[in-house]
Design a protein around this motif. Structure first.
Motif, PDB file in Angstrom:
ATOM      1  N   GLY A 144     -15.262  -1.178  -1.039  1.00  0.00           N
ATOM      2  CA  GLY A 144     -13.852  -0.889  -1.300  1.00  0.00           C
ATOM      3  C   GLY A 144     -13.657   0.034  -2.485  1.00  0.00           C
ATOM      4  N   GLN A 145     -14.438  -0.182  -3.544  1.00  0.00           N
ATOM      5  CA  GLN A 145     -14.346   0.685  -4.715  1.00  0.00           C
ATOM      6  C   GLN A 145     -14.816   2.091  -4.398  1.00  0.00           C
ATOM      7  N   LEU A 146     -15.896   2.202  -3.620  1.00  0.00           N
ATOM      8  CA  LEU A 146     -16.418   3.525  -3.235  1.00  0.00           C
ATOM      9  C   LEU A 146     -15.395   4.288  -2.396  1.00  0.00           C
ATOM     10  N   GLU A 147     -14.674   3.559  -1.546  1.00  0.00           N
ATOM     11  CA  GLU A 147     -13.641   4.217  -0.742  1.00  0.00           C
ATOM     12  C   GLU A 147     -12.520   4.751  -1.634  1.00  0.00           C
ATOM     13  N   LYS A 148     -12.104   3.947  -2.622  1.00  0.00           N
ATOM     14  CA  LYS A 148     -11.069   4.399  -3.553  1.00  0.00           C
ATOM     15  C   LYS A 148     -11.522   5.652  -4.306  1.00  0.00           C
ATOM     16  N   ILE A 149     -12.766   5.638  -4.777  1.00  0.00           N
ATOM     17  CA  ILE A 149     -13.300   6.780  -5.526  1.00  0.00           C
ATOM     18  C   ILE A 149     -13.345   8.026  -4.647  1.00  0.00           C
ATOM     19  N   THR A 150     -13.835   7.861  -3.412  1.00  0.00           N
ATOM     20  CA  THR A 150     -13.970   9.000  -2.491  1.00  0.00           C
ATOM     21  C   THR A 150     -12.607   9.593  -2.140  1.00  0.00           C
ATOM     22  N   ARG A 151     -11.656   8.730  -1.835  1.00  0.00           N
ATOM     23  CA  ARG A 151     -10.329   9.221  -1.462  1.00  0.00           C
ATOM     24  C   ARG A 151      -9.633   9.872  -2.653  1.00  0.00           C
ATOM     25  N   ARG A 152      -9.801   9.310  -3.844  1.00  0.00           N
ATOM     26  CA  ARG A 152      -9.164   9.908  -5.015  1.00  0.00           C
ATOM     27  C   ARG A 152      -9.826  11.246  -5.348  1.00  0.00           C
ATOM     28  N   TYR A 153     -11.141  11.288  -5.243  1.00  0.00           N
ATOM     29  CA  TYR A 153     -11.874  12.551  -5.459  1.00  0.00           C
ATOM     30  C   TYR A 153     -11.344  13.621  -4.497  1.00  0.00           C
ATOM     31  N   THR A 154     -11.171  13.238  -3.225  1.00  0.00           N
ATOM     32  CA  THR A 154     -10.675  14.180  -2.222  1.00  0.00           C
ATOM     33  C   THR A 154      -9.277  14.671  -2.559  1.00  0.00           C
ATOM     34  N   SER A 155      -8.411  13.758  -2.987  1.00  0.00           N
ATOM     35  CA  SER A 155      -7.039  14.162  -3.314  1.00  0.00           C
ATOM     36  C   SER A 155      -7.013  15.138  -4.490  1.00  0.00           C
ATOM     37  N   GLU A 156      -7.943  14.959  -5.444  1.00  0.00           N
ATOM     38  CA  GLU A 156      -8.034  15.905  -6.555  1.00  0.00           C
ATOM     39  C   GLU A 156      -8.435  17.298  -6.051  1.00  0.00           C
ATOM     40  N   LEU A 157      -9.350  17.344  -5.092  1.00  0.00           N
ATOM     41  CA  LEU A 157      -9.755  18.635  -4.509  1.00  0.00           C
ATOM     42  C   LEU A 157      -8.594  19.276  -3.750  1.00  0.00           C
ATOM     43  N   ILE A 158      -7.837  18.460  -3.029  1.00  0.00           N
ATOM     44  CA  ILE A 158      -6.705  18.975  -2.250  1.00  0.00           C
ATOM     45  C   ILE A 158      -5.657  19.591  -3.174  1.00  0.00           C
ATOM     46  N   LYS A 159      -5.377  18.937  -4.296  1.00  0.00           N
ATOM     47  CA  LYS A 159      -4.354  19.420  -5.232  1.00  0.00           C
ATOM     48  C   LYS A 159      -4.640  20.836  -5.715  1.00  0.00           C
ATOM     49  N   LYS A 160      -5.931  21.142  -5.911  1.00  0.00           N
ATOM     50  CA  LYS A 160      -6.317  22.453  -6.434  1.00  0.00           C
ATOM     51  C   LYS A 160      -6.821  23.401  -5.342  1.00  0.00           C
ATOM     52  N   LYS A 161      -6.646  22.978  -4.073  1.00  0.00           N
ATOM     53  CA  LYS A 161      -7.120  23.769  -2.925  1.00  0.00           C
ATOM     54  C   LYS A 161      -8.618  24.059  -3.031  1.00  0.00           C
ATOM     55  N   PHE A 162      -9.372  23.030  -3.366  1.00  0.00           N
ATOM     56  CA  PHE A 162     -10.829  23.125  -3.424  1.00  0.00           C
ATOM     57  C   PHE A 162     -11.467  22.482  -2.200  1.00  0.00           C
ATOM     58  N   ILE A 163     -10.703  22.305  -1.139  1.00  0.00           N
ATOM     59  CA  ILE A 163     -11.227  21.790   0.123  1.00  0.00           C
ATOM     60  C   ILE A 163     -10.351  22.313   1.248  1.00  0.00           C
ATOM     61  N   GLY A 164     -10.952  22.587   2.400  1.00  0.00           N
ATOM     62  CA  GLY A 164     -10.221  23.072   3.566  1.00  0.00           C
ATOM     63  C   GLY A 164     -11.158  23.824   4.485  1.00  0.00           C
ATOM     64  N   PRO A 165     -10.927  23.802   5.795  1.00  0.00           N
ATOM     65  CA  PRO A 165     -11.853  24.419   6.750  1.00  0.00           C
ATOM     66  C   PRO A 165     -12.049  25.914   6.567  1.00  0.00           C
ATOM     67  N   ALA A 166     -11.101  26.591   5.907  1.00  0.00           N
ATOM     68  CA  ALA A 166     -11.239  28.028   5.652  1.00  0.00           C
ATOM     69  C   ALA A 166     -11.554  28.325   4.194  1.00  0.00           C
ATOM     70  N   ILE A 167     -11.636  27.259   3.369  1.00  0.00           N
ATOM     71  CA  ILE A 167     -11.776  27.449   1.925  1.00  0.00           C
ATOM     72  C   ILE A 167     -13.089  26.896   1.399  1.00  0.00           C
ATOM     73  N   ASP A 168     -13.286  25.591   1.579  1.00  0.00           N
ATOM     74  CA  ASP A 168     -14.430  24.893   0.989  1.00  0.00           C
ATOM     75  C   ASP A 168     -14.706  23.671   1.852  1.00  0.00           C
ATOM     76  N   VAL A 169     -15.921  23.588   2.390  1.00  0.00           N
ATOM     77  CA  VAL A 169     -16.271  22.538   3.353  1.00  0.00           C
ATOM     78  C   VAL A 169     -17.411  21.683   2.796  1.00  0.00           C
ATOM     79  N   PRO A 170     -17.110  20.509   2.218  1.00  0.00           N
ATOM     80  CA  PRO A 170     -18.170  19.644   1.693  1.00  0.00           C
ATOM     81  C   PRO A 170     -19.016  19.000   2.792  1.00  0.00           C
ATOM     82  N   ALA A 171     -19.999  18.231   2.363  1.00  0.00           N
ATOM     83  CA  ALA A 171     -20.933  17.551   3.263  1.00  0.00           C
ATOM     84  C   ALA A 171     -21.593  16.413   2.481  1.00  0.00           C
ATOM     85  N   PRO A 172     -22.387  15.568   3.140  1.00  0.00           N
ATOM     86  CA  PRO A 172     -23.087  14.510   2.406  1.00  0.00           C
ATOM     87  C   PRO A 172     -24.187  15.075   1.516  1.00  0.00           C
ATOM     88  N   ASP A 173     -24.532  14.331   0.496  1.00  0.00           N
ATOM     89  CA  ASP A 173     -25.650  14.656  -0.384  1.00  0.00           C
ATOM     90  C   ASP A 173     -26.184  13.332  -0.911  1.00  0.00           C
TER      91      ASP A 173
END
Length: 472
Positions: free
Chosen positions: A121-150
């Protein structure tokens, strides 16, 4: 694990680029542009823990090169994550994609946590919050920046990321393409889980197939009976070891962060993985010898050493004691620049990370294409191909008077599945790239496959900038 706080992966990568540039004629301004990170995003956010306390988490996303868009690179969860590491890994992604001719720029992300210390549950909160931070600054998107597992993340985290992105972008028709490495049920691609490990196997297979190169190392061609030591039995290490073993190699050592196993008779990879999953390590495994200080396994004699854990594992401190004849860099940056000089002087072959672990980004590229087209590979043509092959067999039977057996018909009258096409595309990419890499090494009369790889990558990146009219 070796972890030197003074070590900078980014500076190491830049020095490799400088070495490659000595063999080329690049505009100094262009070289400087290629080396620098285009965008660095560092941020903090709070999370509420299960016990009611709060913790401030540090996150990063680095976009190294915009010479092609979108940029591409994984997200790692590790207590070792820092800005220099993420910058270095992002840079490696740029050169990796260029080297194997995948049309992405390079990026990387990270969260400074030890994922083993958090609940799901904590990992899900961290992942979703991390994603929302990327969305706010347009650091994620299919034409912009495409993350993956590591390291420290997987398909589960990617599913959380795409779900969060879709919630913020309900009208984005290509939203599924904002991240790769998703579960197949969430529009991932069949074959992505084992892609990096299969790429490692294919790269090593190609390297040991060149008779001239193996003769210089005192080895025969082929993988049969080659003695292999693996560091790290996570996703990449496990599949690398599994495919190498299936091809005839003998896995004699596996090193993990909490101990290793040594068995010159050979290790059953699937069996020890099951034991590790249940027991959280190799201690108590009934076969072979348990090695408390697993880093020592890297120094034992073998034909092929495959570091598949973290960067900075073979350094100037232990390079003299490495006895392998081939080092296959399944991890990112496991051999430092100073260590590489020592190893090359000892006449060892180093198959560089920028090539060898490119299987993941290659199949991620296929997944991204699938998401943009919104149709599975093979779905349109599979039945057509089956009918065509069936008619061909019937024509042969009619012409010869002989009948094919049911087994032969089943084998031949088969349309390619998504996994078949993914594996075919991956093999084509890895085989072509290795021989381009090796040919460049011989053309430039240099020892280092890594330097040859950077030359190939710089050539392709320079063409992109030149075609944009930015540099002459």
């Amino acid at each position: 694990m070796v972890n030197d706080p003074e070590y900078s992966l980014f500076e190491d990568v830049c020095s490799f680029v400088d070495d490659a540039a000595k063999h080329m004629e690049l505009h100094p301004g262009l070289l400087e542009q290629i080396k620098q990170c285009n965008s660095i995003y560092k941020f903090h956010f709070p999370i509420r823990k299960d016990d009611g306390s709060y913790e401030v988490v540090k996150g990063y996303r680095v976009q190294h090169s915009h010479h092609k868009l979108p940029v591409k690179g994984g997200i790692r969860f590790s207590s070792f994550v820092n800005e220099q590491e993420v910058m270095g890994l992002a840079a490696l992604m740029t050169y990796k994609c260029a080297m194997v001719n995948i049309p992405f720029g390079g990026a990387k992300g990270g969260v400074n946590i030890d994922p083993l210390k958090y609940s799901v549950g904590q990992l899900e909160k961290i992942t979703r919050r991390y994603t929302s931070e990327l969305i706010k600054k347009k650091f994620i998107g299919p034409a912009i920046d495409v993350p993956a597992p590591d390291y420290g993340t997987g398909a589960r985290e990617m599913a959380w990321i795409v779900d969060t992105y879709e919630a913020f972008n309900p009208d984005a028709i290509n939203a599924k393409g904002c991240v790769t490495g998703k579960p197949v049920s969430q529009h991932g691609i069949d074959g992505r889980t084992e892609a990096t490990g299969m790429g490692v196997y294919l790269g090593i297979r190609e390297a040991v197939s060149v008779q001239e190169d193996m003769a210089e190392l005192g080895l025969t061609t082929g993988l049969f009976n080659k003695k292999v030591i693996i560091q790290g039995l996570g996703n990449v290490g496990f599949y690398s070891a599994l495919f190498l073993k299936e091809a005839g190699a003998k896995i004699i050592g596996i090193a993990e962060w909490n101990g290793g196993i040594w068995d010159e008779e050979g290790i059953d990879i699937e069996e020890i993985k099951k034991y590790q999953t249940v027991n959280k390590g190799f201690k108590g495994y009934p076969k072979g010898q348990f090695i408390e200080n697993s880093i020592e396994l890297l120094e034992r004699p073998c034909d092929i050493l495959v570091p598949a854990a973290l960067e900075n594992q073979i350094t100037k401190e232990n390079a003299d004691r490495i006895q392998a004849k081939i080092i296959g860099e399944a991890a990112n940056g496991p051999v430092t620049k100073e260590a590489e000089k020592i190893l090359l002087e000892k006449n060892m072959m180093i198959i560089p990370d920028m090539y060898l672990n490119a299987g993941g980004v290659t199949v991620s590229y296929f997944e991204w294409l699938k998401n943009l087209s919104r149709v599975s590979f093979g779905k349109l043509e599979k039945r057509y191909d089956m009918q065509k092959y069936k008619l061909l067999l019937e024509s042969i039977e009619h012409a010869t008077g002989d009948k094919f057996s049911n087994e032969q018909v089943d084998l031949i009258v088969k349309g390619a599945s998504e996994r078949d096409l993914v594996n075919s595309g991956l093999e084509e990419t890895m085989v072509t790239a290795y021989h381009e890499l090796n040919a460049k090494r011989k053309e430039k009369n240099i020892k280092s496959l890594r330097t040859a790889g950077f030359i190939l990558a710089l050539d392709r990146i320079a063409v992109s900038y030149t075609d944009m009219g930015i540099f002459p």
